[in-house]
Design a protein around this motif. Structure first.
Motif, PDB file in Angstrom:
ATOM      1  N   TYR A  50       0.781  -1.362   0.013  1.00 50.52           N
ATOM      2  CA  TYR A  50       0.162  -0.256  -0.166  1.00 50.52           C
ATOM      3  C   TYR A  50       0.877   1.255  -0.086  1.00 50.52           C
ATOM      4  O   TYR A  50       0.311   2.251  -0.506  1.00 50.52           O
ATOM      5  CB  TYR A  50      -1.225   0.009   1.286  1.00 50.52           C
ATOM      6  CG  TYR A  50      -2.134  -0.665   0.750  1.00 50.52           C
ATOM      7  CD1 TYR A  50      -3.231  -0.598  -0.056  1.00 50.52           C
ATOM      8  CD2 TYR A  50      -2.350  -2.162   1.601  1.00 50.52           C
ATOM      9  CE1 TYR A  50      -4.255  -1.440  -0.363  1.00 50.52           C
ATOM     10  CE2 TYR A  50      -3.088  -3.022   1.160  1.00 50.52           C
ATOM     11  CZ  TYR A  50      -4.134  -2.681   0.330  1.00 50.52           C
ATOM     12  OH  TYR A  50      -5.143  -3.377   0.143  1.00 50.52           O
ATOM     13  N   VAL A  51       2.113   1.373   0.565  1.00 51.96           N
ATOM     14  CA  VAL A  51       2.883   2.535   0.412  1.00 51.96           C
ATOM     15  C   VAL A  51       3.064   3.185  -0.965  1.00 51.96           C
ATOM     16  O   VAL A  51       3.056   4.464  -1.145  1.00 51.96           O
ATOM     17  CB  VAL A  51       4.101   2.153   1.382  1.00 51.96           C
ATOM     18  CG1 VAL A  51       5.072   3.683   0.994  1.00 51.96           C
ATOM     19  CG2 VAL A  51       3.739   2.215   2.624  1.00 51.96           C
ATOM     20  N   GLU A  53       1.333   2.472  -3.684  1.00 50.83           N
ATOM     21  CA  GLU A  53      -0.084   2.962  -4.205  1.00 50.83           C
ATOM     22  C   GLU A  53      -0.290   4.381  -3.647  1.00 50.83           C
ATOM     23  O   GLU A  53      -0.776   5.293  -4.180  1.00 50.83           O
ATOM     24  CB  GLU A  53      -0.966   2.202  -3.957  1.00 50.83           C
ATOM     25  CG  GLU A  53      -2.495   2.571  -4.320  1.00 50.83           C
ATOM     26  CD  GLU A  53      -3.465   1.357  -3.725  1.00 50.83           C
ATOM     27  OE1 GLU A  53      -3.500   0.290  -4.480  1.00 50.83           O
ATOM     28  OE2 GLU A  53      -4.150   1.622  -2.691  1.00 50.83           O
ATOM     29  N   ALA A  54       0.062   4.503  -2.140  1.00 49.19           N
ATOM     30  CA  ALA A  54      -0.353   5.773  -1.890  1.00 49.19           C
ATOM     31  C   ALA A  54       0.643   6.920  -2.187  1.00 49.19           C
ATOM     32  O   ALA A  54       0.360   8.180  -2.410  1.00 49.19           O
ATOM     33  CB  ALA A  54      -0.089   5.737  -0.230  1.00 49.19           C
ATOM     34  N   TRP A  55       1.984   6.569  -2.505  1.00 53.49           N
ATOM     35  CA  TRP A  55       2.714   7.515  -2.963  1.00 53.49           C
ATOM     36  C   TRP A  55       2.540   7.821  -4.240  1.00 53.49           C
ATOM     37  O   TRP A  55       2.637   8.987  -4.616  1.00 53.49           O
ATOM     38  CB  TRP A  55       4.429   6.798  -2.899  1.00 53.49           C
ATOM     39  CG  TRP A  55       5.232   7.620  -3.555  1.00 53.49           C
ATOM     40  CD1 TRP A  55       6.140   7.570  -4.617  1.00 53.49           C
ATOM     41  CD2 TRP A  55       6.114   8.452  -2.672  1.00 53.49           C
ATOM     42  NE1 TRP A  55       6.906   8.367  -4.807  1.00 53.49           N
ATOM     43  CE2 TRP A  55       6.977   8.821  -3.660  1.00 53.49           C
ATOM     44  CE3 TRP A  55       6.023   9.151  -1.540  1.00 53.49           C
ATOM     45  CZ2 TRP A  55       8.033  10.005  -3.177  1.00 53.49           C
ATOM     46  CZ3 TRP A  55       6.843  10.233  -1.124  1.00 53.49           C
ATOM     47  CH2 TRP A  55       7.905  10.513  -1.903  1.00 53.49           C
ATOM     48  N   ALA A  57      -0.617   7.908  -5.485  1.00 55.54           N
ATOM     49  CA  ALA A  57      -1.758   8.923  -5.434  1.00 55.54           C
ATOM     50  C   ALA A  57      -1.511  10.338  -4.889  1.00 55.54           C
ATOM     51  O   ALA A  57      -2.213  11.301  -4.937  1.00 55.54           O
ATOM     52  CB  ALA A  57      -2.938   8.247  -4.493  1.00 55.54           C
ATOM     53  N   LEU A  61       0.517  12.034   2.206  1.00 57.26           N
ATOM     54  CA  LEU A  61      -0.013  11.065   3.200  1.00 57.26           C
ATOM     55  C   LEU A  61       1.440  10.233   3.475  1.00 57.26           C
ATOM     56  O   LEU A  61       1.551   9.981   4.678  1.00 57.26           O
ATOM     57  CB  LEU A  61      -0.895  10.206   2.760  1.00 57.26           C
ATOM     58  CG  LEU A  61      -1.385   9.264   3.724  1.00 57.26           C
ATOM     59  CD1 LEU A  61      -1.919   9.922   4.948  1.00 57.26           C
ATOM     60  CD2 LEU A  61      -2.508   8.379   3.104  1.00 57.26           C
ATOM     61  N   VAL A  62       2.185   9.780   2.503  1.00 54.34           N
ATOM     62  CA  VAL A  62       3.378   8.980   2.815  1.00 54.34           C
ATOM     63  C   VAL A  62       4.274   9.725   3.735  1.00 54.34           C
ATOM     64  O   VAL A  62       5.005   9.550   4.657  1.00 54.34           O
ATOM     65  CB  VAL A  62       3.855   8.372   1.740  1.00 54.34           C
ATOM     66  CG1 VAL A  62       5.193   7.768   1.867  1.00 54.34           C
ATOM     67  CG2 VAL A  62       3.048   7.389   1.059  1.00 54.34           C
ATOM     68  N   PHE A 115      -1.973   5.276   8.844  1.00 56.23           N
ATOM     69  CA  PHE A 115      -1.867   5.474   7.384  1.00 56.23           C
ATOM     70  C   PHE A 115      -3.013   4.674   6.814  1.00 56.23           C
ATOM     71  O   PHE A 115      -3.394   5.372   5.603  1.00 56.23           O
ATOM     72  CB  PHE A 115      -0.472   4.883   7.361  1.00 56.23           C
ATOM     73  CG  PHE A 115      -0.142   4.814   5.942  1.00 56.23           C
ATOM     74  CD1 PHE A 115      -0.030   5.585   4.905  1.00 56.23           C
ATOM     75  CD2 PHE A 115       0.012   3.427   5.369  1.00 56.23           C
ATOM     76  CE1 PHE A 115       0.399   5.387   3.705  1.00 56.23           C
ATOM     77  CE2 PHE A 115       0.165   3.265   4.016  1.00 56.23           C
ATOM     78  CZ  PHE A 115       0.284   4.120   3.296  1.00 56.23           C
ATOM     79  N   HIS A 119      -5.335   6.460   4.055  1.00 59.80           N
ATOM     80  CA  HIS A 119      -5.222   5.904   2.640  1.00 59.80           C
ATOM     81  C   HIS A 119      -6.748   5.490   2.247  1.00 59.80           C
ATOM     82  O   HIS A 119      -7.141   5.594   1.087  1.00 59.80           O
ATOM     83  CB  HIS A 119      -4.299   4.834   2.526  1.00 59.80           C
ATOM     84  CG  HIS A 119      -4.032   4.399   0.911  1.00 59.80           C
ATOM     85  ND1 HIS A 119      -3.713   5.299   0.122  1.00 59.80           N
ATOM     86  CD2 HIS A 119      -3.938   3.280   0.599  1.00 59.80           C
ATOM     87  CE1 HIS A 119      -3.771   4.681  -1.101  1.00 59.80           C
ATOM     88  NE2 HIS A 119      -3.813   3.331  -1.001  1.00 59.80           N
ATOM     89  N   ARG A 122      -9.339   8.004   1.460  1.00 55.80           N
ATOM     90  CA  ARG A 122      -9.126   9.034   0.140  1.00 55.80           C
ATOM     91  C   ARG A 122      -9.420   8.069  -1.204  1.00 55.80           C
ATOM     92  O   ARG A 122      -9.191   8.634  -2.089  1.00 55.80           O
ATOM     93  CB  ARG A 122      -7.732   9.670   0.210  1.00 55.80           C
ATOM     94  CG  ARG A 122      -6.668   8.804   0.121  1.00 55.80           C
ATOM     95  CD  ARG A 122      -5.291   9.760   0.097  1.00 55.80           C
ATOM     96  NE  ARG A 122      -4.140   8.891  -0.408  1.00 55.80           N
ATOM     97  CZ  ARG A 122      -3.117   9.685  -0.639  1.00 55.80           C
ATOM     98  NH1 ARG A 122      -3.026  11.001  -0.344  1.00 55.80           N
ATOM     99  NH2 ARG A 122      -1.888   9.154  -0.770  1.00 55.80           N
ATOM    100  N   ARG A 123      -9.361   6.865  -1.071  1.00 54.04           N
ATOM    101  CA  ARG A 123      -9.586   6.054  -2.301  1.00 54.04           C
ATOM    102  C   ARG A 123     -10.904   5.999  -2.857  1.00 54.04           C
ATOM    103  O   ARG A 123     -11.964   5.939  -1.837  1.00 54.04           O
ATOM    104  CB  ARG A 123      -8.870   4.552  -1.714  1.00 54.04           C
ATOM    105  CG  ARG A 123      -7.279   4.385  -1.796  1.00 54.04           C
ATOM    106  CD  ARG A 123      -7.286   2.846  -1.481  1.00 54.04           C
ATOM    107  NE  ARG A 123      -7.827   2.021  -2.416  1.00 54.04           N
ATOM    108  CZ  ARG A 123      -7.519   0.760  -2.467  1.00 54.04           C
ATOM    109  NH1 ARG A 123      -6.868   0.071  -1.621  1.00 54.04           N
ATOM    110  NH2 ARG A 123      -8.257  -0.046  -3.452  1.00 54.04           N
TER     111      ARG A 123
END
Length: 735
Positions: A50-51, A53-55, A57, A61-62, A115, A119, A122-123
């Motif tokens: 997931y990190v 993916e979040a990066w 986006a 957040l990361v 986290f 995440h 916001r998805r």
């Protein structure tokens, strides 16, 4: 919550997976078996999923959770960049003297939950669903993370499924499964038995529950089994996966052809990684396994290292006697200065900080021995470092013995000596620890400006170390600089993983500054992290009562009692809330329950006394206040209240004695006590002494020594005395 998470139970992995699939679908499924990647097997896989993916986006957040994510999975730096700079990360391993405790791991797990929830929110699309198998074989660290995730994650935002086989669960996880999941027993189904495959069992990293494969593995010769383990270890060592160094690789090397060589080296690598992160349980396990592979004579250095690290890790687990036993074994076995020095230091710290009863004299004996042995080191750099290190230990013992000046002197001389005798790039972390210790001693001594300067210097050296920001904020608060304290706590929250005490402390400062809503938000955040922690709940209930919101306070009390049981402190606050609502009998019932739970509760006695007095029974109030004084010792406020109740009961002489005793105690309400004593004196016919008390009050007020005192009452009493012709006081002048 209306939706629930899912728990699947079943002895066989295949049955559990089938039941999980029936409750899916899941976009992420992983095993938690600690034999794969040690304490964070599932967390490593989860963050690798997931990190990135979040990066992609949006890195915000990361970046917000960078310290948390990279603390647990340093490999992620290849994708998202390095962690925030810190002295510890930049210090050579052999010079590191600062390590993190279990609470750091728990707070980091909270950071991962934060986290994941952020995440997930916001998805786009439906909430993600995560499945974790082999939970019974997870480390205590990972089980703790899953307990936090089940409790804190709303299934409408992030749905979690856990699959549990036959094995122990920590109580927190067992409780979370019972409270937050729908539980399903996986039906046992007949499946065609695969051909026994010993190689497949080893390639599962020995996590397979296929009994036929395990039987085939056991049927192999010892040499054949060792060859399979070495083959698998070599394959895993070629992978850029740091977690394997803690779990599967040492497991295989221990069972390979060279357990005392390659196995011991793999265990030591795993040990260093776990020590650096703060995995205490894993450190004890690896240290114990490493000791077993050492010859205490031929492998003395490794044997000492495995033993000492395991012993040190037993301390945060509260296993002090086992710790002492390991240190004493080393002392019996090795008559070398370094072993005797380091174990003397460790035993001294145990006796002055952890063992009950504390024995500061014995600690001093051990620490003096360590200091004497440090002086034998011939290397000038190591000699200076060892001696100052032991002096720092002596400073700790001195502080616990109440000699703060000696503690300050020892740390100051240590700082100066290292600056004078060591190259500037050596033992940088220990230099910062010395400065930190001196700053805290200065704070304890009330040398606040000097403490502030030291903490400021520490922040300049290591700006992402949270304790420095907290400590400087505490200095600001002591100095009355609430804005500075809030700024310090704000920065501490920014650089730290989420620790409930940070939010509790900031909430206290916000409340003191008059920011009720901000304080309530901080207390709520602390309770979201740890709802069973009493301090933030007590603070929130008290603030709600003070803010004239007693119904909300009672709701919070009920929640707290559900978690903490019959807590006398909460019950006292419940009584105050009931009184604020004009319900004296329920209030009395709360105080009675508080005293049933804790007969030594002074607040319950004093609060019940106030209620009793208000209900017209001053002698009943006196009885409770007398009991409170017997339990808690003389306190000016309790003496004030008992004197007031005695006066109302017609016992002016006894009341006078209480007011006089209260006036001699620190923290006394001088204005109120002087007025009450003047009333008693006047009632006893000693009007001249009464006037003297009132004039003393007015002089103190006029000199600015009682800025919050209201002189109107004193002036009114003087006017009454003037009518009797005695209001002039000692100097014969009125006011």
């Amino acid at each position: 919550m209306t939706a629930r998470h899912l728990a699947v139970t079943g002895a066989r992995a295949a049955d559990r997976r089938a039941a999980l699939d029936a409750g899916g679908p899941y976009e992420f499924t992983t095993t938690c078996h600690q034999w794969l990647r040690g304490p964070c097997t599932a967390l490593t896989a989860l963050l690798h999923r997931y990190v990135p993916e979040a990066w992609e986006a949006g890195p915000g957040l990361v970046d917000e959770h960078r310290a948390t994510l990279l603390y647990l999975v340093p490999d992620l730096s290849e994708r998202i960049g390095p962690p925030p700079p810190s002295l510890v990360n930049d210090t050579p391993h052999e010079e590191r003297t600062r390590y993190f405790a279990e609470r750091m791991i728990r707070a980091t797990s909270h950071g991962v939950v934060d986290f994941l929830l952020a995440h997930a929110r916001r998805r786009p699309g439906p909430p993600p669903a995560l499945a974790f198998d082999d939970v019974h074989a997870a480390s205590g660290t990972e089980q703790e993370f899953l307990a936090l995730l089940l409790r804190r994650a709303d299934p409408r935002v992030l749905r979690v499924a856990v699959a549990v086989g036959e094995g122990p669960l920590i109580p927190e996880l067992a409780g979370a499964i019972g409270e937050f999941t729908a539980s399903v027993a996986a039906p046992a189904t007949a499946r065609p038995a695969p051909a026994p495959d010993a190689r497949a069992y080893v390639r599962s990293d020995c996590t397979s529950d296929d009994v036929e494969a395990y039987a085939a593995y056991r049927a192999l010769t010892e040499e054949a089994r060792a060859a399979l383990h070495d083959e698998r270890a070599a394959e895993l060592e070629a992978r850029p996966d740091r977690g394997l160094l803690i779990g599967a690789i040492p497991n295989h090397r221990e069972r390979g052809a060279d357990p005392h060589g390659a196995g011991r080296r793999a265990l030591r690598t795993a040990l260093e990684l776990c020590v650096a992160i703060g995995y205490s349980e894993a450190t004890v396990d690896l240290g114990t396994r490493g000791r077993a592979l050492c010859d205490p004579d031929a492998d003395a250095e490794d044997y000492c290292h495995f033993t000492a690290k395991a012993a040190s890790a037993l301390v945060p687990l509260g296993r002090y006697e086992e710790c002492v036993s390991l240190y004493r074994e080393l002392r019996r076995r090795y008559p070398t200065p370094r072993v005797q020095m380091s174990t003397s230091y460790a035993l001294a710290v145990l006796h002055t900080r952890f063992l009950e009863p504390r024995d500061h004299d014995l600690a001093l004996e051990h620490m003096n021995n360590a200091r004497a042995l440090a002086a034998l080191e011939p290397d000038p750099v190591l000699g200076a470092y060892y001696q100052v290190f032991q002096d720092n230990g002596l400073a700790l013992v001195a502080m616990h013995r109440g000699d703060l000046e000696l503690s300050h002197d020892l740390t100051t001389r240590g700082i100066e000596r290292l600056e004078r005798e060591l190259p500037p790039d050596r033992y940088v972390v220990h230099r910062s620890q010395l400065l930190h210790n001196r700053a805290r001693v200065r704070f304890a001594l009330g040398r606040l400006d000097e403490a502030y300067a030291d903490f400021t210097e520490l922040i300049a050296r290591d700006p992402h170390y949270v304790e420095y920001h907290v400590d400087r904020a505490n200095v600001c608060r002591r100095q009355g600089d609430l804005a500075g304290a809030l700024a310090g706590y704000d920065r501490a929250v920014q650089v730290s993983v989420p620790m409930p005490e940070l939010f509790h402390n900031r909430g206290d400062v916000r409340a003191e500054a008059g920011d009720v809503e901000g304080a309530l938000a901080d207390f709520a955040r602390a309770l979201d992290l740890e709802p069973g922690e009493p301090a933030p709940r007590l603070a929130r209930v008290a603030l709600l009562i003070e803010a004239d919101r007693p119904r909300e306070a009672l709701a919070d009390v009920r929640a707290g009692l559900g978690l903490l049981g019959e807590d006398a402190r909460l019950l006292c606050l419940a009584g105050l809330a009931e009184q604020a609502l004009g319900r004296p009998e329920p209030a009395r019932a709360c105080y009675d329950r508080a005293l049933a739970a804790d007969p030594s509760s002074v607040p319950a006695l004093t609060d019940r006394a106030v209620l009793t007095f208000e209900q017209g029974d001053p002698r009943g109030a006196v009885a409770d206040l007398t009991a409170a004084l017997a339990l808690g010792g003389e306190h000016p406020d309790v003496l004030y209240n008992r004197g007031f109740a005695l006066a109302a009961a017609g016992e002016a002489g006894q009341a006078l004695a209480d007011f006089t005793r209260a006036l001699a105690l620190p923290g006394a309400d001088l204005a109120g006590l002087l007025c009450r004593r003047a009333e008693c004196l006047a009632g006893l016919g000693e009007s001249r002494r009464a006037a003297d008390d009132l004039h003393d009050l007015l002089r103190l007020h006029g000199a600015g020594l009682l800025p919050d005192a209201e002189p109107a009452e004193a002036l009114g009493l003087l006017k009454e005395l003037d009518t009797a012709g005695v209001g002039g006081g000692r100097d014969g002048g009125g006011r």
